[in-house]
Design an enzyme around this catalytic site. Sequence first.
Site, PDB file in Angstrom:
ATOM      1  N   ARG A  42     -52.375  28.560 -14.000  1.00 25.55           N
ATOM      2  CA  ARG A  42     -53.112  27.739 -14.973  1.00 25.55           C
ATOM      3  C   ARG A  42     -54.321  28.479 -15.548  1.00 25.55           C
ATOM      4  NH1 ARG A  42     -56.954  22.863 -14.767  1.00 25.55           N
ATOM      5  NH2 ARG A  42     -56.261  21.492 -16.483  1.00 25.55           N
ATOM      6  N   ILE A  68     -56.558  21.016 -22.209  1.00 27.21           N
ATOM      7  CA  ILE A  68     -55.454  21.236 -21.288  1.00 27.21           C
ATOM      8  C   ILE A  68     -55.530  20.069 -20.310  1.00 27.21           C
ATOM      9  CG2 ILE A  68     -56.877  22.822 -19.900  1.00 27.21           C
ATOM     10  CD1 ILE A  68     -54.295  24.212 -19.025  1.00 27.21           C
ATOM     11  N   SER A  69     -54.464  19.309 -20.213  1.00 25.32           N
ATOM     12  CA  SER A  69     -54.503  18.050 -19.470  1.00 25.32           C
ATOM     13  C   SER A  69     -54.806  18.273 -17.992  1.00 25.32           C
ATOM     14  CB  SER A  69     -53.169  17.313 -19.603  1.00 25.32           C
ATOM     15  OG  SER A  69     -52.960  16.861 -20.912  1.00 25.32           O
ATOM     16  N   GLN A  70     -55.336  17.229 -17.364  1.00 24.40           N
ATOM     17  CA  GLN A  70     -55.546  17.204 -15.927  1.00 24.40           C
ATOM     18  C   GLN A  70     -54.223  17.514 -15.216  1.00 24.40           C
ATOM     19  OE1 GLN A  70     -56.638  13.307 -14.599  1.00 24.40           O
ATOM     20  NE2 GLN A  70     -56.765  13.890 -12.443  1.00 24.40           N
ATOM     21  N   PRO A  71     -54.221  18.390 -14.224  1.00 27.50           N
ATOM     22  CA  PRO A  71     -52.975  18.713 -13.528  1.00 27.50           C
ATOM     23  C   PRO A  71     -52.208  17.495 -13.021  1.00 27.50           C
ATOM     24  CG  PRO A  71     -54.632  20.319 -12.953  1.00 27.50           C
ATOM     25  CD  PRO A  71     -55.324  19.272 -13.787  1.00 27.50           C
TER      26      PRO A  71
END
Length: 221
Positions: A42, A68-71
């Site tokens: 990431r 970038i979205s939260q995992p």
Amino acid sequence: MQNPLKPNERVFKKRRMALVEELESKGIRDKRVLAAFENVARHKFVDSALAHRAYEDTALPIEMGQTISQPFTVAKQTELMEVSEGDKVLEIGTGSGYQAAILCELGAKVYSVERHQMLYNRSREILEELGYRPNLKCGDGTMGWSAYAPYMSIVVTAGAPVIPESLKSQLDTCGRLVVPVGDEEKQAMYRITRHADGHFEEEKFSIFKFVPLIGKQGWNL
């Protein structure tokens, strides 16, 4: 013998493993999804100044006012897609390219649409550098990518005001559309499954927060 990891890469590997443990503790159960998160770097998808935060379970800013979205969010959407190796899947909103990389790790044949030319260019470069080969397009994601339809799974990585009919129409039989729907402040995650008799089953899950889905069948901002 494999080449040993460089010191920084060893640190990032440990952080990925810790992130996977955190995702599992938050309810992600699909072992293949968890393995993909352990394998995808990431930190390559964020600005170098934010690399030290890449494995926090939080959204991070990228170019063009996007994130970038939260995992956990990526993992939950991916789990809901129920991707099998060889599935043809469509992603709406390439963004950083991270979700596309996760889908590639699962062995899917990935198609992804991004409306921002700058993000399209950047994500294509990063994905190629890391050895991923999704099919990318710059355009209005709310209209899908009909040339390669139908898809076994479609995932939307931005919040929609309504479920886009164009995306439903591009689902294969038994295909699943995972899309956050709501207002500009929060959205509920939906999974729409297309059954053999033609009807669409809707399931509603938890509340999330995404950037708005902009386009003909999204927000007009």
